[in-house]
Design an enzyme around this catalytic site. Structure first.
Site, PDB file in Angstrom:
ATOM      1  N   ASP A  29       4.692   0.928  12.246  1.00 32.81           N
ATOM      2  CA  ASP A  29       3.489   0.440  11.812  1.00 32.81           C
ATOM      3  C   ASP A  29       3.264  -1.442  11.746  1.00 32.81           C
ATOM      4  OD1 ASP A  29       3.395   1.513   8.296  1.00 32.81           O
ATOM      5  OD2 ASP A  29       2.789   2.530  10.202  1.00 32.81           O
ATOM      6  N   ARG A  78       0.417  14.696  12.306  1.00 33.56           N
ATOM      7  CA  ARG A  78       0.482  14.474  10.714  1.00 33.56           C
ATOM      8  C   ARG A  78       0.831  15.822  10.225  1.00 33.56           C
ATOM      9  NH1 ARG A  78      -1.457   9.078   9.750  1.00 33.56           N
ATOM     10  NH2 ARG A  78       0.428   8.997   8.376  1.00 33.56           N
ATOM     11  N   VAL A 137       7.678   7.652  17.072  1.00 33.87           N
ATOM     12  CA  VAL A 137       7.627   7.975  15.327  1.00 33.87           C
ATOM     13  C   VAL A 137       6.395   8.254  15.613  1.00 33.87           C
ATOM     14  CG1 VAL A 137       6.944   7.505  12.783  1.00 33.87           C
ATOM     15  CG2 VAL A 137       8.579   5.964  14.357  1.00 33.87           C
ATOM     16  N   ARG A 181      -8.332  -0.765   4.625  1.00 37.08           N
ATOM     17  CA  ARG A 181      -7.507   0.733   3.917  1.00 37.08           C
ATOM     18  C   ARG A 181      -6.651  -0.120   3.603  1.00 37.08           C
ATOM     19  NH1 ARG A 181      -7.543   6.009   6.703  1.00 37.08           N
ATOM     20  NH2 ARG A 181      -6.111   6.716   4.628  1.00 37.08           N
ATOM     21  N   CYS A 209      -5.204  12.718  12.209  1.00 38.97           N
ATOM     22  CA  CYS A 209      -5.836  11.240  12.430  1.00 38.97           C
ATOM     23  C   CYS A 209      -5.749  10.587  14.089  1.00 38.97           C
ATOM     24  CB  CYS A 209      -5.772  10.656  11.678  1.00 38.97           C
ATOM     25  SG  CYS A 209      -3.653   9.513  11.394  1.00 38.97           S
ATOM     26  N   ASP A 227       4.844  19.943   7.648  1.00 41.52           N
ATOM     27  CA  ASP A 227       5.704  21.827   7.046  1.00 41.52           C
ATOM     28  C   ASP A 227       6.564  21.167   7.080  1.00 41.52           C
ATOM     29  OD1 ASP A 227       5.997  19.314   8.828  1.00 41.52           O
ATOM     30  OD2 ASP A 227       7.914  20.254  10.440  1.00 41.52           O
ATOM     31  N   LYS A 271       0.877  -0.903   0.062  1.00 43.60           N
ATOM     32  CA  LYS A 271       0.131   0.344  -0.064  1.00 43.60           C
ATOM     33  C   LYS A 271       1.333   0.962  -0.403  1.00 43.60           C
ATOM     34  CE  LYS A 271      -2.188   1.976   4.152  1.00 43.60           C
ATOM     35  NZ  LYS A 271      -1.151   3.077   3.653  1.00 43.60           N
ATOM     36  N   ASN A 272       1.790   0.975   0.761  1.00 44.29           N
ATOM     37  CA  ASN A 272       2.878   2.586   1.461  1.00 44.29           C
ATOM     38  C   ASN A 272       3.632   2.591   0.032  1.00 44.29           C
ATOM     39  OD1 ASN A 272       1.071   3.088   3.294  1.00 44.29           O
ATOM     40  ND2 ASN A 272       2.783   2.072   4.866  1.00 44.29           N
TER      41      ASN A 272
HETATM   42  C1  EPZ Z   1       3.977   6.935   5.733  1.00 43.71           C
HETATM   43  O1  EPZ Z   1       3.538   7.781   6.571  1.00 43.71           O
HETATM   44  C2  EPZ Z   1       3.502   5.792   5.446  1.00 43.71           C
HETATM   45  N1  EPZ Z   1       2.224   6.048   5.069  1.00 43.71           N
HETATM   46  C3  EPZ Z   1       2.352   5.516   7.344  1.00 43.71           C
HETATM   47  O2  EPZ Z   1       1.935   4.749   7.731  1.00 43.71           O
HETATM   48  C4  EPZ Z   1       3.899   5.514   8.534  1.00 43.71           C
HETATM   49  O3  EPZ Z   1       3.473   4.917   9.315  1.00 43.71           O
HETATM   50  C5  EPZ Z   1       4.999   6.446   8.188  1.00 43.71           C
HETATM   51  O4  EPZ Z   1       5.788   6.144   7.032  1.00 43.71           O
HETATM   52  C6  EPZ Z   1       5.735   6.233   9.207  1.00 43.71           C
HETATM   53  O5  EPZ Z   1       6.797   5.111   8.496  1.00 43.71           O
HETATM   54  C7  EPZ Z   1       2.160   5.632   3.835  1.00 43.71           C
HETATM   55  O6  EPZ Z   1       3.277   5.968   3.624  1.00 43.71           O
HETATM   56  C8  EPZ Z   1       1.067   6.275   3.215  1.00 43.71           C
HETATM   57  P1  EPZ Z   1       5.855  10.665   8.502  1.00 43.71           P
HETATM   58  P2  EPZ Z   1       3.452   9.807   6.667  1.00 43.71           P
HETATM   59  O7  EPZ Z   1       6.183  11.807   7.299  1.00 43.71           O
HETATM   60  O8  EPZ Z   1       4.513   9.641   5.263  1.00 43.71           O
HETATM   61  C9  EPZ Z   1       6.140  13.638  11.678  1.00 43.71           C
HETATM   62  C10 EPZ Z   1       0.010   2.945   7.848  1.00 43.71           C
HETATM   63  O9  EPZ Z   1      -0.327   2.758   8.875  1.00 43.71           O
HETATM   64  N2  EPZ Z   1       6.009  14.674  10.393  1.00 43.71           N
HETATM   65  O10 EPZ Z   1       7.532   9.803   8.710  1.00 43.71           O
HETATM   66  O11 EPZ Z   1       2.869  10.507   6.973  1.00 43.71           O
HETATM   67  C11 EPZ Z   1       5.319  13.036  11.284  1.00 43.71           C
HETATM   68  O12 EPZ Z   1       4.046  13.762  12.784  1.00 43.71           O
HETATM   69  C12 EPZ Z   1       0.664   4.113   7.247  1.00 43.71           C
HETATM   70  O13 EPZ Z   1       0.726   2.017   6.622  1.00 43.71           O
HETATM   71  C13 EPZ Z   1       6.328  16.355  10.920  1.00 43.71           C
HETATM   72  O14 EPZ Z   1       6.593  16.272  11.872  1.00 43.71           O
HETATM   73  O15 EPZ Z   1       4.566   9.018   7.867  1.00 43.71           O
HETATM   74  C14 EPZ Z   1       5.380  11.828  12.685  1.00 43.71           C
HETATM   75  O16 EPZ Z   1       5.746  11.775  13.956  1.00 43.71           O
HETATM   76  C15 EPZ Z   1       0.260   5.101   9.246  1.00 43.71           C
HETATM   77  N3  EPZ Z   1       6.309  17.082   9.267  1.00 43.71           N
HETATM   78  C16 EPZ Z   1       6.310  11.287  11.183  1.00 43.71           C
HETATM   79  O17 EPZ Z   1       7.304  12.179  11.571  1.00 43.71           O
HETATM   80  C17 EPZ Z   1       6.283  16.540   8.007  1.00 43.71           C
HETATM   81  O18 EPZ Z   1       6.244  17.451   7.413  1.00 43.71           O
HETATM   82  C18 EPZ Z   1       7.085  10.412  10.310  1.00 43.71           C
HETATM   83  O19 EPZ Z   1       6.019  11.076   9.656  1.00 43.71           O
HETATM   84  C19 EPZ Z   1       6.207  14.712   7.761  1.00 43.71           C
HETATM   85  C20 EPZ Z   1       5.967  14.519   9.326  1.00 43.71           C
END
Ligand code: EPZ
Length: 424
Positions: free
Chosen positions: A305, A122, A327, A397, A117, A125, A22-23
């Site tokens: 995850d 999420r 995370v 999902r 969520c 920035d 999916k990801n």
């Molecule tokens: C991806 O989400 C995955 N989703 C998530 O999978 C996964 O948990 C996550 O990466 C971490 O591995 C998809 O790929 C569609 P991040 P993403 O940006 O990209 C902070 C599942 O269950 N952050 O790496 O949204 C954020 O708040 C889903 O399949 C900022 O601060 O994750 C979080 O604490 C859930 N500013 C951390 O980084 C930003 O601009 C990780 O977020 C972006 C993120």
């Protein structure tokens, strides 16, 4: 609002075929907007989130042809909009991944800010910091963010956190920027590498994906390609834990062992037998698992995850485990529901102290998010009696035909309420 009704206590035995990731497929479908002609993506999982991103592409003017349930051809030759519909972005935050491709292809993108969520606020920035480093002008207001640039110029971005989405969005935008872009402290997840491989197959010039420093040399345009996405390591990990928690014996087909290393190491510490065999990855468990400590980290650390799922397994371990979630700030929503099933878990900030109990008790529970739902299903599979898991729209999902795959391995599980629909 559907639910799964399952009767647990049965060791799972048999073969499970893992679907596409999916990801990986979500950013790859978003990246298909960058090509002026057809991209065919194969090995696609039939998931609600994939249906949603296909609706987003359609709304932007891409032509989609569904060849069969796991293959789609996207033709982005004549895009008509640079603003995906709010109700779709609201439904799935990964829709935000179209921002980089639209900015690069159309010179403008206007996307509603994805809400938070269940697992956290999420923010985006880091995505926006990256677009600004490429010369885009960012403006926000009325719940949307707009990025604009006549022509993106290569730049240098240091990510405060190795965000998967930010790495992917910036990488996609940089493929058509003028000159060279460097992303430092980049996410190293396999799904980031899969996206880079797809973009390079379209004629992009990306080096270093899967390491902390990714270099993108901009090109004038990208052409179509045909590409097969990698298998889903989180789906695979979930079935590995299904084998362990039911003390069964499962053979997983279509896995990339390398992507599962952090989980395999942890499960082996717990006494789970994991063997790389000719036909696939064999996972067996004949006894109560040992307690272990788990700390989630960006790849190649233990994946966040898989945190809810391994918590379900540790709830039944011999001894006390400490789980630290580094995370996301709020990824313990499954704890209250596991406790309804008799688990003994105490939350202290970002840590959960899990005192293993010999058995859980069947109870009606509710999924709050995708992986929390998976954890509750795993708990129900290990528990005698009838467990009802409500809110399975979250589970649909991220898991293809979960009840069918589990039933084929001997689980007594049935879906009551919503059924899955076709991809598009
Ligand atoms: C991806 O989400 C995955 N989703 C998530 O999978 C996964 O948990 C996550 O990466 C971490 O591995 C998809 O790929 C569609 P991040 P993403 O940006 O990209 C902070 C599942 O269950 N952050 O790496 O949204 C954020 O708040 C889903 O399949 C900022 O601060 O994750 C979080 O604490 C859930 N500013 C951390 O980084 C930003 O601009 C990780 O977020 C972006 C993120």
């Amino acid at each position: 609002m559907g639910r799964f009704v399952l009767e647990g206590g049965i060791p799972l035995r048999g073969t499970v075929r893992i679907s596409g990731a999916k990801n990986a497929v979500l950013p790859i479908l978003a990246a298909s907007l960058l090509a002026g002609d057809k991209c065919t993506i194969k090995g696609m999982p039939e998931l609600d989130d994939v249906r949603t991103i296909c609706l987003v592409l359609d709304a932007l003017g891409a032509q989609l042809e569904k060849n069969d349930s796991t293959r789609v051809t996207v033709h982005s030759g004549a895009l008509v909009s640079c603003e995906p519909p709010y109700e779709l972005v609201r439904k799935m935050r990964a829709s935000f991944l179209v921002m980089g491709p639209l900015l690069a292809r159309m010179g403008k993108a206007k996307v509603s800010l994805p809400g938070g969520c269940a697992i956290g606020t999420r923010p985006v920035d880091l995505h926006l910091k990256g677009f600004e480093a490429l010369g885009a002008k960012i403006s926000t207001g009325h719940g949307t963010v707009q990025a604009e640039a006549k022509r993106l110029k290569g730049g240098r971005i240091y990510l405060d956190f190795p965000s998967v989405g930010a790495t992917e969005n910036i990488m996609m935008a940089a493929t058509l920027a003028q000159g060279e872009t460097l992303i430092e402290n980049a996410a190293e997840e396999p799904e980031v590498v899969d996206l880079a491989n797809f973009l390079n197959a379209m004629g992009a010039r990306i080096k270093g994906a899967g390491t902390k420093i990714v270099k993108i040399t901009g090109v004038k345009d990208l052409h179509g390609t045909t590409y097969t996405v990698i298998p889903d390591r989180i789906e695979a990990g979930t079935y590995m834990i299904a084998a362990a928690i039911t003390r069964g014996d499962l053979l997983l087909q279509n896995v990339i062992i390398e992507h599962l290393k952090p989980l395999i190491a942890k499960l082996q510490e717990m006494g789970v037998k994991v063997k790389d065999e000719e036909e696939g990855l064999r996972v067996r468990m004949g006894r109560r698992p040992r307690a272990v400590d788990v700390k989630t980290l960006p790849y190649p650390g233990f994946p966040t995850d898989m945190q809810p799922q391994i918590m379900a397994l540790l709830s039944l371990a011999r001894g006390t485990s400490i789980i630290i979630e580094t995370v996301f700030e709020n990824r313990f929503m499954h704890v209250a529901e596991l406790k309804r099933m008799g688990a003994n878990i105490r939350i202290e900030g970002r840590s959960a102290v899990v005192e293993g109990v010999p058995r859980l008790t069947a109870a009606p529970v509710r999924a709050t998010d995708l992986r929390a739902g998976a954890a509750l299903i795993l708990g129900g599979l290990a528990t005698e009696g009838i467990t009802e898991v409500n809110g399975i729209e979250h589970v649909d999902r991220g898991y293809v035909a979960l009840e069918k795959k589990l039933a084929a391995a001997g689980a007594r599980i049935k879906r009551v309420g919503t059924a899955e629909g076709p991809i598009i």
